[in-house]
Design a protein around this motif. Structure first.
Motif, PDB file in Angstrom:
ATOM      1  N   TRP A 166      -1.152   4.521  -6.642  1.00 21.81           N
ATOM      2  CA  TRP A 166      -2.037   5.189  -5.697  1.00 21.81           C
ATOM      3  C   TRP A 166      -1.950   6.701  -5.941  1.00 21.81           C
ATOM      4  O   TRP A 166      -0.857   7.273  -5.900  1.00 21.81           O
ATOM      5  CB  TRP A 166      -1.619   4.890  -4.262  1.00 21.81           C
ATOM      6  CG  TRP A 166      -1.696   3.433  -3.880  1.00 21.81           C
ATOM      7  CD1 TRP A 166      -0.991   2.403  -4.426  1.00 21.81           C
ATOM      8  CD2 TRP A 166      -2.496   2.857  -2.849  1.00 21.81           C
ATOM      9  NE1 TRP A 166      -1.305   1.214  -3.802  1.00 21.81           N
ATOM     10  CE2 TRP A 166      -2.230   1.467  -2.820  1.00 21.81           C
ATOM     11  CE3 TRP A 166      -3.403   3.375  -1.932  1.00 21.81           C
ATOM     12  CZ2 TRP A 166      -2.840   0.602  -1.929  1.00 21.81           C
ATOM     13  CZ3 TRP A 166      -4.011   2.518  -1.026  1.00 21.81           C
ATOM     14  CH2 TRP A 166      -3.748   1.143  -1.031  1.00 21.81           C
ATOM     15  N   SER A 222       0.839  -1.196   0.000  1.00 27.55           N
ATOM     16  CA  SER A 222       0.000   0.000   0.000  1.00 27.55           C
ATOM     17  C   SER A 222       0.877   1.250   0.000  1.00 27.55           C
ATOM     18  O   SER A 222       2.010   1.221   0.474  1.00 27.55           O
ATOM     19  CB  SER A 222      -0.904   0.018   1.239  1.00 27.55           C
ATOM     20  OG  SER A 222      -1.723  -1.128   1.285  1.00 27.55           O
ATOM     21  N   TRP A 232      -3.101  10.476  -4.799  1.00 26.54           N
ATOM     22  CA  TRP A 232      -3.610  11.267  -3.682  1.00 26.54           C
ATOM     23  C   TRP A 232      -3.643  12.747  -4.056  1.00 26.54           C
ATOM     24  O   TRP A 232      -2.783  13.227  -4.791  1.00 26.54           O
ATOM     25  CB  TRP A 232      -2.724  11.077  -2.451  1.00 26.54           C
ATOM     26  CG  TRP A 232      -2.681   9.674  -1.952  1.00 26.54           C
ATOM     27  CD1 TRP A 232      -1.852   8.670  -2.354  1.00 26.54           C
ATOM     28  CD2 TRP A 232      -3.538   9.105  -0.954  1.00 26.54           C
ATOM     29  NE1 TRP A 232      -2.121   7.510  -1.666  1.00 26.54           N
ATOM     30  CE2 TRP A 232      -3.162   7.746  -0.796  1.00 26.54           C
ATOM     31  CE3 TRP A 232      -4.575   9.597  -0.172  1.00 26.54           C
ATOM     32  CZ2 TRP A 232      -3.779   6.893   0.100  1.00 26.54           C
ATOM     33  CZ3 TRP A 232      -5.193   8.748   0.726  1.00 26.54           C
ATOM     34  CH2 TRP A 232      -4.795   7.408   0.860  1.00 26.54           C
ATOM     35  N   LYS A 256      -7.063   4.424  -7.640  1.00 24.16           N
ATOM     36  CA  LYS A 256      -5.968   3.479  -7.774  1.00 24.16           C
ATOM     37  C   LYS A 256      -6.018   2.946  -9.199  1.00 24.16           C
ATOM     38  O   LYS A 256      -7.091   2.573  -9.689  1.00 24.16           O
ATOM     39  CB  LYS A 256      -6.093   2.350  -6.758  1.00 24.16           C
ATOM     40  CG  LYS A 256      -5.858   2.790  -5.323  1.00 24.16           C
ATOM     41  CD  LYS A 256      -6.356   1.768  -4.314  1.00 24.16           C
ATOM     42  CE  LYS A 256      -5.661   0.438  -4.423  1.00 24.16           C
ATOM     43  NZ  LYS A 256      -6.127  -0.528  -3.391  1.00 24.16           N
ATOM     44  N   THR A 311       0.609  -1.304  -8.804  1.00 26.87           N
ATOM     45  CA  THR A 311      -0.574  -0.464  -8.621  1.00 26.87           C
ATOM     46  C   THR A 311      -0.120   0.959  -8.300  1.00 26.87           C
ATOM     47  O   THR A 311       0.822   1.158  -7.534  1.00 26.87           O
ATOM     48  CB  THR A 311      -1.453  -0.982  -7.473  1.00 26.87           C
ATOM     49  OG1 THR A 311      -1.907  -2.300  -7.789  1.00 26.87           O
ATOM     50  CG2 THR A 311      -2.666  -0.078  -7.249  1.00 26.87           C
ATOM     51  N   LEU A 330      -7.810   9.988  -1.474  1.00 26.99           N
ATOM     52  CA  LEU A 330      -7.403   8.976  -2.452  1.00 26.99           C
ATOM     53  C   LEU A 330      -8.293   9.131  -3.678  1.00 26.99           C
ATOM     54  O   LEU A 330      -9.456   8.731  -3.675  1.00 26.99           O
ATOM     55  CB  LEU A 330      -7.516   7.579  -1.861  1.00 26.99           C
ATOM     56  CG  LEU A 330      -7.104   6.412  -2.773  1.00 26.99           C
ATOM     57  CD1 LEU A 330      -5.646   6.546  -3.203  1.00 26.99           C
ATOM     58  CD2 LEU A 330      -7.346   5.079  -2.066  1.00 26.99           C
TER      59      LEU A 330
END
Length: 500
Positions: free
Chosen positions: A212, A192, A214, A202, A210, A199
């Protein structure tokens, strides 16, 4: 991060020639200062520009601690610039300014100063887009004897103060230059990647990885931007006010994991309570992260990070109240210079007193009196000045405990109504900006109609134990004061905070 030196101007002719020379000299582009002259960290930050936004796009490999990325900085030149500096410690491969390749080099005397020379000088008030590409192993970088990037068994933590940005993105690294952020981190699928704000999404762009993404929409200081990468249990929900509420827990917390959850999951309740004293919560999201290997807690904007040690004896709402209060004191209203640290830590600690009273575990009066009595007059604790502790003592226990006693003494001097009006007014007028202790004192005297030198001088700027407790009682020896129920938890919290 050295202070700039200014070459003097040689002898000039008199009359019109003098005027023309002065005009020409003032209009000529100059190098931006490599520091803002902060009394504790003179080289922190840079002069000549103001940042509006950081777009940070990274890929991180936990196995090797390899970080690669590109940071795009949107800024405005505040003067004519022949060159400018960025604070950054990692190896840089390219820099572009307004889409043109730019020259760049590390200052030979300070490798955290990245000196950028655009192809064309920048004009005052000109919009500037800077793109920096880089790759390095952050855990191999030591700056001024510190290694703030923390490699963990499953990832890494970019969490620290007064500085952490140099280990993962180039910046104008001082709290007075806030900006909004987009932070995008690509990591292996089984890992993670947490950061500030919301968020957004994803995404998967290649097998096994992956990304992420923000977003922080409110102005944020550089040291409050963070990364927490690793094998976390991520819990997503919504607060009663409708905000995203994202928490993460390191399984390595072991027996402390339930206590961490029992504390952090109550963050919206604590925030609601503090809103009654401080005014509306200033940001777009809430949350917290419990991890191992940090050793302290830090009030990263919208999402504080807590070490497992805070929960070793059970749930700990004191530290949640402390870090939640920082969202107002320190995050929404940043310190103007690092010597103003009391404005952050004094009131965050005092929030613990307020929560204790709300929880029925000891009133603010009781806690202030008890803490005052815990330190004998000859204890070195009383030699540290919360109003100007010096860089080595910036996070000394006195900044927290004596800082909170100073807040309580002020409350007693002006009364509850004026005290809380002062806090709300300060936070409202300085929202998204920064402030200094002299500005706070001036506002306190304006709202109270009282000259308050005795209070502030005694509790913030005078060495030695004050003759009167913050409640106004005169004490000549250590008295037998009953220990409030919340004190043991507060003591643990402050020991860990000061140790960090």
């Amino acid at each position: 991060m050295r202070l700039p030196t200014r070459a003097g101007i040689g002898a000039v002719a008199t009359g019109l020639a003098t005027v023309l020379l002065a005009t020409t000299a003032s209009a000529a582009p100059a190098a931006g200062a490599p520091g803002l002259g902060d009394p504790y960290y003179p080289g922190a930050g840079n002069g000549g520009y103001d940042v509006a936004h950081y777009d940070i796009r990274l890929t991180y490999q936990p196995d090797t601690d390899r970080l690669t990325g590109t940071t795009t900085i949107l800024a405005t030149a505040t003067q004519q610039l022949s060159s400018f500096n960025l604070d950054f410690g990692l190896a840089v491969s390219s820099v572009r300014v307004n889409n043109q390749p730019a020259k760049f080099a590390k200052d030979p005397d300070d490798f955290t100063e990245l000196v950028v020379t655009p192809r064309k000088p920048l004009n005052r008030n000109q919009a500037v887009t800077v793109v920096v590409s880089y790759a390095d192993v952050p855990s191999s970088i030591v700056i001024d004897g510190y290694q703030s990037w923390k490699k963990t068994p499953t990832g890494a933590l970019a969490v620290d103060q007064p500085t952490i940005a140099e280990w993962w993105f180039p910046s104008n690294d001082h709290p007075t230059d806030k900006a909004t952020y987009d932070v995008s981190i690509e990591v292996p699928d089984d890992v993670s990647a947490l950061s500030n704000g919301t968020l957004v999404r994803k995404t998967k762009q290649r097998a096994g990885w992956t990304r992420w993404n923000w977003r922080s929409t409110e102005p944020q200081a550089t040291y409050l931007a963070f990364l927490a990468i690793g094998d976390y249990e991520v819990v997503q929900s919504t607060t009663p006010s409708g905000q995203p509420f994202i928490n993460a827990y390191d399984p390595l917390l072991g027996p402390s994991l339930p206590a961490a959850k029992a504390s952090i999951e109550r963050s919206p309740e604590v925030v609601e309570f503090l809103e009654g004293h401080f005014g509306p919560y200033p940001f777009e999201a809430q949350g917290g992260i419990a991890t191992t290997g940090l050793g302290f807690a830090l009030e990263n904007q919208t999402r504080s990070v807590y070490d497992a040690g805070f929960f070793r004896s059970g749930s700990n709402l004191a530290v949640v109240a402390h870090e939640s209060a920082h969202q107002w004191f320190g995050d929404s209203v940043a310190l103007g210079k690092w010597s103003d640290i009391w404005l952050n830590e004094g009131f965050a600690t005092y929030a613990e007193f307020l929560w204790s009273e709300y929880a029925g575990e000891g009133t603010a009066d009781e806690l202030a009196e008890y803490i005052y009595q815990q330190y004998p007059a000859d204890d070195e604790f009383w030699q540290v000045l919360p109003g100007d502790p010096g860089a080595p003592n910036q996070f000394h226990a006195a900044v927290y405990d004596r800082g909170a006693l100073a807040a309580h003494a002020l409350r007693k001097a002006v009364g509850d109504e004026t005290f809380f009006e002062l806090l709300r007014t300060w936070l409202d007028e300085k929202k998204d900006s920064h402030g200094t202790i002299p500005e706070f004192v001036a506002l306190a005297e304006k709202l109270s109609g009282t000259q308050l030198d005795d209070v502030f001088d005694t509790w913030l700027f005078t060495a030695g134990k004050p003759a009167q407790s913050p409640n106004g009682a005169v004490t000549t020896r250590l008295a037998s004061v009953p220990e409030p129920k919340s004190y043991a938890q507060l003591r643990l919290t402050h020991e860990l905070l000061a140790a960090g």
